[in-house]
Design an enzyme around this catalytic site. Structure first.
Site, PDB file in Angstrom:
ATOM      1  N   GLU A  56      10.624 -13.308  -2.937  1.00 29.24           N
ATOM      2  CA  GLU A  56       9.276 -12.903  -2.527  1.00 29.24           C
ATOM      3  C   GLU A  56       8.509 -12.476  -3.768  1.00 29.24           C
ATOM      4  O   GLU A  56       9.038 -11.759  -4.619  1.00 29.24           O
ATOM      5  CB  GLU A  56       9.344 -11.739  -1.533  1.00 29.24           C
ATOM      6  CG  GLU A  56       7.982 -11.140  -1.182  1.00 29.24           C
ATOM      7  CD  GLU A  56       8.094  -9.946  -0.235  1.00 29.24           C
ATOM      8  OE1 GLU A  56       9.054  -9.897   0.553  1.00 29.24           O
ATOM      9  OE2 GLU A  56       7.219  -9.048  -0.293  1.00 29.24           O
ATOM     10  N   GLU A 115      -1.365  -6.436  -3.600  1.00 24.86           N
ATOM     11  CA  GLU A 115      -0.791  -5.577  -2.564  1.00 24.86           C
ATOM     12  C   GLU A 115      -1.194  -4.134  -2.828  1.00 24.86           C
ATOM     13  O   GLU A 115      -1.086  -3.636  -3.946  1.00 24.86           O
ATOM     14  CB  GLU A 115       0.733  -5.693  -2.538  1.00 24.86           C
ATOM     15  CG  GLU A 115       1.370  -4.891  -1.423  1.00 24.86           C
ATOM     16  CD  GLU A 115       2.883  -5.033  -1.390  1.00 24.86           C
ATOM     17  OE1 GLU A 115       3.477  -4.730  -0.349  1.00 24.86           O
ATOM     18  OE2 GLU A 115       3.461  -5.457  -2.417  1.00 24.86           O
TER      19      GLU A 115
END
Length: 576
Positions: free
Chosen positions: A125, A130
Site C-alpha cells: 500500500e 493522507e
C-alpha cells in the site's frame, strides 16, 4: 539513468468516473469499509443522485464529496461518502494527481489518495495524500508485509520520519507501516493551507529500484508536468523514498489500484467527529499515468483520454542547405515537393489558472490557511485589536502572538486557539478586502452588505465579543512545526482503535420547588453519555425534554403552570 516517460492513461472529467469503480457498501459483493470508518460508500448512481459526485462543466474537475446535510445515529451504518478505485491495476510507472481542493482541516474527516494491491499487505500500500482531523501537514506512507524498511536514501531527506519508525510492516497488530511528513518549509501540503493556494500536484515514481514521492504547490509545478513530458530526474529531492536495498519494490508492491476516498473516524485514533459539523470535498483536476519507454513493467490494457489530440500535418521541401516547412490544417498534404510528412500531435488538457494569492504564505511560525467563515458564530474567536494600518503581519505578531490562530478583517484582528465548531472554509477569493496597512494583502471579506457588516462589527467590538458572523477572516495558524499522528493502513485492518466510553455530565436547570410549588428552584441532574472515544473534542448531546409543571401561582403574572426545559436523565448517545 533517467527514464523517458510517455502518457499511458489520463483520467479527467467523465473518463475519471468511467475509469474508476465505486465501492458500494449496499452491495453484498463489496466488503464493509476495511478501515472501520463511519461511512456508507455509495455506488455511482446513488452518489450522483445525492450530489456526492459531479463534474464541473467548465473545467472538467471531478468533485467528490461526503454528505454534510444530515445527522446520523452513531450506532447506524454511517455517513454517505464515496470511494473510487481504478479499474486498471498497475506495476511500475509515474503517477501524477492534480487536486485543487481536499477536505478542510476539521475533526473526523479522513481523506486519501493512495494505491494498494489485492493481497494486503503482501502486495503493498502506498499513501500519497493522507490526513485526518485537524492535520495541516500531509503524510506519505508505505504499508507492507514483514521485511521492508525505509532505505538509507530515505533517511537523509529533509522530511520527518514519523515516530522514527523505519519498519514498514503492517498486519502485525499495529498496522502503522512507515511514514514521512514533508519538511516544515512545505506549509501547503494538506488541508486549508493546500486549498488556500488552489492545491497542487502529487507525483509518485515507481521503478524496480525505488518508489519516490513529490509534492508541488500550484505555483511550483514543474513545466514538464504541464507539457506532458515529465522528467522526475529534474524535480529535486523527493519527500519520501521507499525501496532500495532494504525493500525490493518488485517483492513488496504489485498489481495496485489507484484509490480516492473520504472516510470518517475509523481505525485512526484521534480523528473523532464532533468539532466541525460539516466537511467538504476533494476536487480532482486529473490523474495521469505514464510508463517508461524502456520499462518492461505491466501497463494498463487500455488508455482513456478526454479529448482527441489536435493533429497538424505539413510538408517539408529542401533546397540545398535551406529548409522550409509549410503547415496546413488539412489532415494530409500531398505535393510533388514532399520529402517528409510531419505529424505533430498536441493534446491540451484543461489546466486550472494558478492562484495569485497575495498574502504571504508564512509569517514566522504561522502559515496562511485561507479564508474562514461561520454558519453560526465565531464563538472561539476573541477581539485582538483594531488598527487603521492593519496588515496580516501586524495581526499575527502584535495582536495574536500568544494564540494558535490569527484572523484579519479590514482594520480588525481576531484571535483563537480553536477554529470552532461553526467554522467553515470559504473560497480564498471571498476574502477580497485589501488590508488598510498594505494594499498588496487581503484582510478578510464579507457575507452581507457593508452597512450590516459595520453595524455588526462595531457592536461586537464594543463588548469585546467574538467576531461577527457577517464577516470572513483571512487566517494564519501556528502550524508550521506540527507533526501529524501516524495513520494506519487503509487496505486492511488488524486493529480497532476506537471504543465507546461513558461520560458523566451534570446539568443544572430550573424547576418547581418540590416543597413549595409557589416557587421555582434550581436543581441538577447527572446523566451518562455513551460516546465514541476518537480523541477529538466531542460534540456530546445531553438529552433535553420540554414539559409543563403545575404550581401555585409561581409565574410572574400569577399563572399556575410553568413550561420548563430540563435534562431528561436518560442514557443516550451523541449524534454524528
Amino acid at each position: 539513468m533517467a527514464l523517458t516517460y510517455s502518457l499511458a492513461t489520463s483520467y479527467i472529467g467523465s473518463s475519471l468516473l468511467d475509469g474508476f469503480q465505486f465501492w458500494d457498501t449496499s452491495d453484498s459483493s463489496w466488503a464493509e469499509d476495511p478501515s472501520n470508518g463511519f461511512v456508507q460508500y455509495y455506488n455511482r448512481a446513488a452518489a450522483e443522485a445525492n450530489n456526492l459526485t459531479w463534474i464541473d462543466p467548465v473545467t472538467d474537475t471531478v468533485r467528490l464529496a461526503i454528505d454534510t446535510t444530515n445527522t446520523y445515529d452513531p450506532t447506524g451504518s454511517g455517513r454517505p461518502s464515496v470511494r473510487l478505485e481504478s479499474t486498471e491495476r498497475y506495476d511500475h510507472g509515474l503517477f501524477i494527481g492534480d487536486f485543487s481542493h481536499i477536505p478542510s482541516t476539521q475533526c473526523g474527516v479522513w481523506p486519501a489518495f493512495w494505491m494498494y494491491g489485492p493481497d494486503w499487505p503482501n502486495d503493498g500500500e502506498l499513501d500519497i495524500i493522507e490526513g485526518g482531523s485537524n492535520t495541516t501537514r500531509n503524510q506519505l506512507s508505505a504499508h507492507t508485509s514483514s521485511g521492508c524498511s525505509i532505505p538509507p536514501e530515505g533517511q537523509v531527506l529533509d522530511s520527518t520520519i514519523l515516530n522514527d519508525k523505519l519498519d514498514c510492516v503492517s498486519g502485525d497488530g499495529t498496522n502503522r507501516g512507515c511514514s514521512f511528513a514533508p519538511a516544515s518549509a512545505d506549509t501547503t501540503s494538506y488541508g486549508m493551507p493546500f486549498n488556500a493556494i488552489d492545491g497542487g500536484v502529487y507525483a509518485v515514481e515507481w521503478t524496480s529500484e525505488f518508489i519516490k514521492m513529490w509534492h508541488f504547490a500550484r505555483p511550483d509545478i514543474p513545466e514538464d508536468i504541464g507539457m506532458d513530458t515529465p522528467d522526475p530526474s529534474g524535480w529535486g529531492m523527493p519527500q519520501a523514498i521507499f525501496g532500495g536495498s532494504t525493500c525490493n519494490p518488485d517483492t513488496f508492491f504489485s498489481n495496485m489500484r489507484i484509490v480516492i476516498n473520504i472516510n470518517m473516524c475509523g481505525d485512526w485514533p484521534g480523528i473523532g467527529w464532533g468539532q466541525w459539523d460539516t466537511c467538504d470535498d476533494s476536487d480532482v483536476n486529473y490523474i495521469k499515468v505514464y510508463q517508461a519507454a524502456s520499462s518492461s513493467s505491466t501497463s494498463p490494457t487500455s488508455s482513456t483520454t478526454n479529448t482527441a489530440p489536435a493533429t497538424i500535418t505539413g510538408s517539408m521541401s529542401t533546397t540545398n542547405s535551406c529548409s522550409m516547412i509549410t503547415l496546413n490544417e488539412s489532415t494530409s498534404t500531398t505535393t510533388e515537393t514532399v520529402k517528409m510528412t510531419l505529424t505533430i500531435s498536441v493534446t491540451q488538457w484543461p489546466t486550472p489558472t494558478p492562484s495569485e494569492a497575495e498574502n504571504p504564505l508564512t509569517i514566522g511560525e504561522y502559515a496562511y490557511m485561507g479564508c474562514l467563515g461561520t454558519d453560526g458564530t465565531f464563538s472561539t474567536w476573541t477581539l485582538g485589536g483594531s488598527d487603521d494600518a492593519m496588515t496580516v503581519e501586524k495581526c499575527v505578531n502584535t495582536y495574536c502572538a500568544s494564540y494558535r490562530y490569527a484572523g484579519a478583517y479590514s482594520n480588525t484582528c481576531y484571535c483563537a486557539n480553536e477554529l470552532g465548531g461553526d467554522s467553515q472554509e470559504a473560497e480564498t477569493e471571498a476574502c477580497d478586502i485589501r488590508c488598510p496597512g498594505n494594499l498588496a494583502e487581503f484582510c478578510g471579506g464579507g457575507v452581507a452588505n457593508a452597512d450590516e457588516i459595520e453595524a455588526d462589527r462595531v457592536l461586537h467590538n464594543i463588548f469585546g465579543r467574538d467576531a461577527p458572523s457577517s464577516i470572513l477572516l483571512s487566517i494564519y495558524g501556528a502550524i508550521i512545526n506540527d507533526i501529524p499522528m501516524q495513520a494506519p493502513g487503509m487496505g486492511g485492518s488488524d486493529e480497532d482503535i476506537n471504543s465507546t466510553m461513558t461520560m458523566v455530565t451534570t446539568v443544572i436547570y430550573t424547576t418547581v420547588c418540590p416543597t413549595n410549588n409557589a416557587m421555582l428552584a434550581t436543581s441538577k441532574c447527572c446523566t451518562n453519555l455513551a460516546v465514541v472515544d476518537c480523541g477529538c473534542p466531542t460534540g456530546t448531546v445531553v438529552p433535553i425534554a420540554t414539559f409543563t409543571q403545575t404550581c401555585n401561582t409561581c409565574r410572574a403574572k400569577g399563572e399556575n403552570a410553568a413550561t420548563l426545559v430540563a435534562e431528561s436523565a436518560e442514557e443516550t448517545s451523541a449524534t454524528s
